[in-house]
Write a protein that holds these residues in place. Structure first.
Motif, PDB file in Angstrom:
ATOM      1  N   LYS A 167       0.847  -1.014   0.041  1.00  0.00           N
ATOM      2  CA  LYS A 167      -0.005   0.030  -0.070  1.00  0.00           C
ATOM      3  C   LYS A 167       0.875   1.493  -0.244  1.00  0.00           C
ATOM      4  N   THR A 168       0.347   2.335  -0.664  1.00  0.00           N
ATOM      5  CA  THR A 168       0.975   3.612  -0.817  1.00  0.00           C
ATOM      6  C   THR A 168       0.263   4.394   0.368  1.00  0.00           C
ATOM      7  N   PRO A 169       1.129   5.446   0.784  1.00  0.00           N
ATOM      8  CA  PRO A 169       0.583   6.592   1.637  1.00  0.00           C
ATOM      9  C   PRO A 169      -0.787   7.079   1.458  1.00  0.00           C
ATOM     10  N   GLU A 170      -1.009   7.132  -0.007  1.00  0.00           N
ATOM     11  CA  GLU A 170      -2.085   7.820  -0.451  1.00  0.00           C
ATOM     12  C   GLU A 170      -3.359   6.648  -0.695  1.00  0.00           C
ATOM     13  N   GLY A 171      -3.158   5.398  -0.254  1.00  0.00           N
ATOM     14  CA  GLY A 171      -4.195   4.435   0.032  1.00  0.00           C
ATOM     15  C   GLY A 171      -4.192   3.466  -1.380  1.00  0.00           C
ATOM     16  N   GLY A 172      -3.452   3.607  -2.279  1.00  0.00           N
ATOM     17  CA  GLY A 172      -3.410   2.915  -3.369  1.00  0.00           C
ATOM     18  C   GLY A 172      -2.479   1.601  -3.226  1.00  0.00           C
TER      19      GLY A 172
END
Length: 141
Positions: free
Chosen positions: A90-95
């Motif tokens: 997971k990325t910090p942006e939620g993706g």
């Protein structure tokens, strides 16, 4: 960021059915695999997954680039191997995002030469060029 211009020599075509829990096949029939999410991501792990396919393609492509560079440099890369480790998370942006570790073993050259060859191969490899600036790629020998 500028878009790279390419004079296309070959186009690979593959079609997926049911996304990460289905099947992927190439138009020429040379590739036809069941894909399933890995157990670590809640899947059955019964088939391959997109990250394994990406790792296979990247490692093969990088090995080819290494050969191109070695021929220009007059270096012996016989017996060399290239492993691509592709992580997904997971990325910090939620993706979701990927990161790659390229590990090259080049038995017939010293470590400094191996590092130089790998750095130069990273500039030649189409996968490296496609991912540069988009995902973290680490190189080691």
């Amino acid at each position: 960021m500028t878009i790279q211009t390419v004079d296309v020599l070959y186009t690979a075509v593959a079609t997926a059915e049911n996304g990460r829990d289905g099947r992927v096949a190439s138009d020429d029939g040379n590739l036809d695999v069941v894909v399933n999410p890995p157990k670590e991501m809640g899947g059955s792990g019964a088939g391959t997954n997109p990250e394994q396919l990406f790792a296979a393609g990247y490692s093969a492509c990088f090995q080819g680039a290494l050969g191109v560079v070695a021929r220009k440099e007059g270096a012996d890369v016989s017996g060399a191997t290239v492993t691509a480790e592709v992580g997904i998370g997971k990325t910090p942006e939620g993706g979701f995002g990927l990161k790659v570790a390229i590990v090259a073993k080049i038995p017939n050259v010293d470590e400094a030469t191996a590092r130089d060859l790998v750095e130069k191969a990273h500039q030649v490899c189409p996968y490296s060029n496609a991912t540069r600036g988009n995902i973290e790629v680490t190189l080691s020998v």
